[in-house]
Design an enzyme around this catalytic site. Structure first.
Site, PDB file in Angstrom:
ATOM      1  N   LYS A 202       1.567  -5.375   3.510  1.00  0.00           N
ATOM      2  CA  LYS A 202       2.719  -4.517   3.793  1.00  0.00           C
ATOM      3  C   LYS A 202       2.256  -3.075   3.588  1.00  0.00           C
ATOM      4  CE  LYS A 202       5.928  -2.503   1.571  1.00  0.00           C
ATOM      5  NZ  LYS A 202       6.051  -1.266   2.377  1.00  0.00           N
TER       6      LYS A 202
ATOM      7  N   CYS B  70      -4.578  10.256  -5.632  1.00  0.00           N
ATOM      8  CA  CYS B  70      -4.384   9.808  -7.019  1.00  0.00           C
ATOM      9  C   CYS B  70      -5.507  10.333  -7.896  1.00  0.00           C
ATOM     10  CB  CYS B  70      -4.330   8.293  -7.085  1.00  0.00           C
ATOM     11  SG  CYS B  70      -5.898   7.554  -6.666  1.00  0.00           S
TER      12      CYS B  70
ATOM     13  N   PHE C 127       1.314   5.691   0.831  1.00  0.00           N
ATOM     14  CA  PHE C 127       1.180   6.488   2.054  1.00  0.00           C
ATOM     15  C   PHE C 127      -0.074   7.348   2.086  1.00  0.00           C
ATOM     16  CE2 PHE C 127       2.813   9.850  -0.673  1.00  0.00           C
ATOM     17  CZ  PHE C 127       2.137  10.957  -0.188  1.00  0.00           C
TER      18      PHE C 127
ATOM     19  N   SER D 265       3.123   4.391  -6.736  1.00  0.00           N
ATOM     20  CA  SER D 265       3.698   5.118  -7.881  1.00  0.00           C
ATOM     21  C   SER D 265       3.941   4.195  -9.069  1.00  0.00           C
ATOM     22  CB  SER D 265       5.027   5.736  -7.457  1.00  0.00           C
ATOM     23  OG  SER D 265       5.941   4.684  -7.169  1.00  0.00           O
TER      24      SER D 265
ATOM     25  N   ALA E  50       0.821  -1.220   0.000  1.00  0.00           N
ATOM     26  CA  ALA E  50       0.000   0.000   0.000  1.00  0.00           C
ATOM     27  C   ALA E  50       0.856   1.272   0.000  1.00  0.00           C
ATOM     28  CB  ALA E  50      -0.916  -0.015   1.224  1.00  0.00           C
TER      29      ALA E  50
ATOM     30  N   GLU F 287       5.649   2.227   4.697  1.00  0.00           N
ATOM     31  CA  GLU F 287       6.527   2.362   5.872  1.00  0.00           C
ATOM     32  C   GLU F 287       6.395   3.736   6.510  1.00  0.00           C
ATOM     33  OE1 GLU F 287       7.282   1.920   2.782  1.00  0.00           O
ATOM     34  OE2 GLU F 287       8.903   3.237   2.097  1.00  0.00           O
ATOM     35  N   ARG F 288       5.724   4.673   5.786  1.00  0.00           N
ATOM     36  CA  ARG F 288       5.590   6.021   6.348  1.00  0.00           C
ATOM     37  C   ARG F 288       4.348   6.172   7.212  1.00  0.00           C
ATOM     38  NH1 ARG F 288       7.351   9.499   1.071  1.00  0.00           N
ATOM     39  NH2 ARG F 288       6.341   7.874  -0.140  1.00  0.00           N
TER      40      ARG F 288
ATOM     41  N   GLU G  33       3.514  13.666 -12.701  1.00  0.00           N
ATOM     42  CA  GLU G  33       2.554  13.763 -11.596  1.00  0.00           C
ATOM     43  C   GLU G  33       3.231  14.575 -10.492  1.00  0.00           C
ATOM     44  OE1 GLU G  33       1.869  10.179  -9.290  1.00  0.00           O
ATOM     45  OE2 GLU G  33      -0.236  10.711  -9.017  1.00  0.00           O
TER      46      GLU G  33
END
Ligand code: NAD
Length: 534
Positions: free
Chosen positions: A208, A316, A184, A261, A182, A211-212, A416
């Protein structure tokens, strides 16, 4: 909430639900530092401390203070997580659909009960405003609610008497162990696009998170356990590239859902597919809002400003590009005035319209793209780069920014930006606008603003984009439909959630059976009193 956090931070089993609901505000969390609180792994039904030596700091984007840290799970921890999913699969897939449905019915209620607490955690780690964080949880909750219709969604097909005495029917069955990776920007909604749909169909799941922002998923995992999910059905690992490679390569993982991304998504799609897995990858975007001169001006300008700058442009489906057609080009000064009125502040401050960007690196990248736009000839009508937010001077804030006279060859149009920057282009006609949108490689979302039904129909029909809004700026479909990004915004052939989501996480088994009529058992009524042993 402290109790909830403690449950995630300490190597004990989590606390019961009432204390989650009644706990203190999240703003007390930094009081734990030092020592830094650590994010646990969730393996085989337990929140466990990682034995890793490699940790990643988590920052509050409004202050840049380190508020926690997240482990890069070791290979043996990741192996243990997959082994747990694999072990749990048989029982879980054999659990009746009605029992799985009951767990998800309880789960949706627990998410509702804890929505505000999860939202605070999102604002704390991700930076978005509290109202927007509530929207993040709510849109994920809707997917969980829809997963509760599994009894209709998972039906197979039948055809009786395909030939004499022969019937054909299909079962829709789970795949096995599935995994999700996934991003952030939606810490709750996007994991909830993944594991509930997969698991209600009978798969077990390895998540998972980014990590942020791992906190919201840990909270959601705790609630899922409280809803009755058996140990091992959901496992959570943390990390970056090594965790991703592990998921792409592990022979026991059958399918991967990715959102993030293009750089990561293309890589994961290729590597996962090469290893024989199903992969669905939702990726980046450049969403165009086409403004026709006959549009309702008041409504359109408000929608455009909200969709371009809300969540600091880190959606997004943010409407990051406007095409003003013909006379609508005269509305530009008013658009700038409305954007100026938005309030930039820490996400938990009352009245904040947009919060900070996720990291100093993200801010630097956004500022660089603005500067490059100006160098390449765009007009900077509103510049948010030097904004100061009182009390949050170290935060990653960028205010609403508008670049006009943008041309399709400019970097600020091609890339983007993923920040609060609206790039504005001009077109003489609807046909010119359609050409522009279709020439852009991305195909996530778009919107047209018009009061003419024929114009709206022509646009929706000819534009090559997966999700089209007609006077709707952010057309994210509800979960009875699917999220249908296309072209460079999506790799794979089966989309997230809705019927497509169920198809992604299941496979069909077709049974062709023949029972000859002449073989039917012939019995005679027993008229004699039965005696034991006869
Ligand atoms: P990201 O690609 O940096 O991270 C997503 C996940 O991939 C994370 O879990 C991360 O650990 C992992 N990752 C990052 N770089 C990697 C690499 N080089 N190799 C392997 N794994 C890697 O994305 P992000 O910055 O977290 O999220 C923002 C992006 O996500 C934007 O491009 C946005 O448009 C996109 N997004 C798309 C959708 C959609 O539905 N189309 C929804 C939300 C976000």
């Amino acid at each position: 909430l402290l109790a909830a956090l403690a449950a995630l931070l300490l190597p004990t089993r989590p606390v019961s639900l009432p204390s989650l609901v009644q706990a203190s505000p999240i703003t007390h969390w930094p009081a734990f530092c030092p020592p830094q609180p650590t994010t646990k792994l969730f393996i085989d039904g337990k929140f466990v401390e990682s034995k890793t030596t490699e940790w990643i700091d988590i920052h509050n984007p409004a202050t840049n203070e380190v508020v926690a840290r997240v482990p890069k799970a070791t290979p043996s921890e990741m192996e243990a997580a997959v082994a747990s999913c694999k072990k749990a699969f048989w029982n879980w897939s054999e659990t009746s659909v009605l029992s799985r449905q009951q767990i998800f019915l309880r789960y949706q209620q627990l998410i509702k009960d804890n929505l505000k607490e999860i939202s605070k955690l999102i604002t704390f780690e991700q930076g978005k405003t509290l109202a927007d964080a509530e929207g993040d949880v709510f849109r994920g909750l809707q997917v969980v609610e829809h997963a509760c219709s599994v009894t209709s969604l998972i039906l197979g097909e039948t055809m009786p008497s395909i030939t004499k005495d022969m019937d054909t029917y299909t079962y829709r069955l789970p795949l096995g162990v599935c995994a999700g990776i996934a991003p952030f920007n939606f810490p709750a909604m996007i994991p909830l696009w993944m594991f509930p749909v997969a698991m209600v169909c009978g798969n077990t799941f390895l998540m998972k998170p980014s990590e942020r922002v791992p906190g919201a998923l840990m909270f959601l995992a705790k609630l899922f356990q409280d809803a009755g999910a058996p140990d091992g059905t959901l496992n959570i690992i943390h990390g970056q590239h090594e965790a991703v490679n592990f998921i792409c390569d592990h022979p026991d993982i059958r399918a991967i859902s990715f959102v993030g991304s293009n750089q990561a998504g293309e890589y994961i799609y290729e590597r996962g597919s090469r290893n024989g897995k199903r992969v669905q990858a939702n990726m980046g975007a450049k969403n165009h809002g086409v403004v026709m001169p006959d549009a309702n001006k008041e409504n359109t300008l408000n929608q455009l400003v909200g969709a371009a700058f809300g969540a600091a442009g880190q959606r997004c489906m943010a409407l990051s590009t406007a095409i003003l057609v013909g006379e609508a080009q005269k509305w530009l000064p008013e658009l700038v005035e409305r954007a100026k009125n938005l309030r930039v502040n820490a996400g938990d401050q009352p009245g904040a319209d947009l919060g900070p960007l996720i990291s100093p690196q993200a801010k630097e990248r956004v500022c660089h793209l603005i500067e490059k736009g100006v160098k390449e000839g765009a007009s900077l009508l509103l510049d948010g780069r030097n904004i100061k937010v009182k009390g949050y001077e170290n935060g990653n804030f960028v205010g609403p920014t508008i670049l006009a006279n943008v041309k399709p060859n400019m970097t600020c149009y091609k890339e983007e930006i993923f920040g609060p920057v609206l790039v504005v282009l001009e077109a003489d006609t609807l046909d010119d606008a359609i050409k522009m949108v279709n020439n852009n490689p991305y195909g996530n979302g778009t919107a047209i603003f018009t009061t003419n039904g024929a114009t709206a129909r022509k646009y929706s029909h000819l534009v090559d984009v997966g999700q089209v809004g007609v006077n709707v700026p952010i057309p994210v479909p509800l979960p009875m439909f699917s999220f249908t990004g296309s072209r460079a915004s999506f790799r794979g052939d089966t989309n997230f959630y809705g019927k497509q989501g169920v198809q992604f996480y299941t496979q069909l088994k077709t049974i062709i059976s023949q029972w000859k009529e002449e073989d039917a058992t012939v019995t005679k009524p027993a008229v004699v009193m039965p005696t034991m042993g006869n």
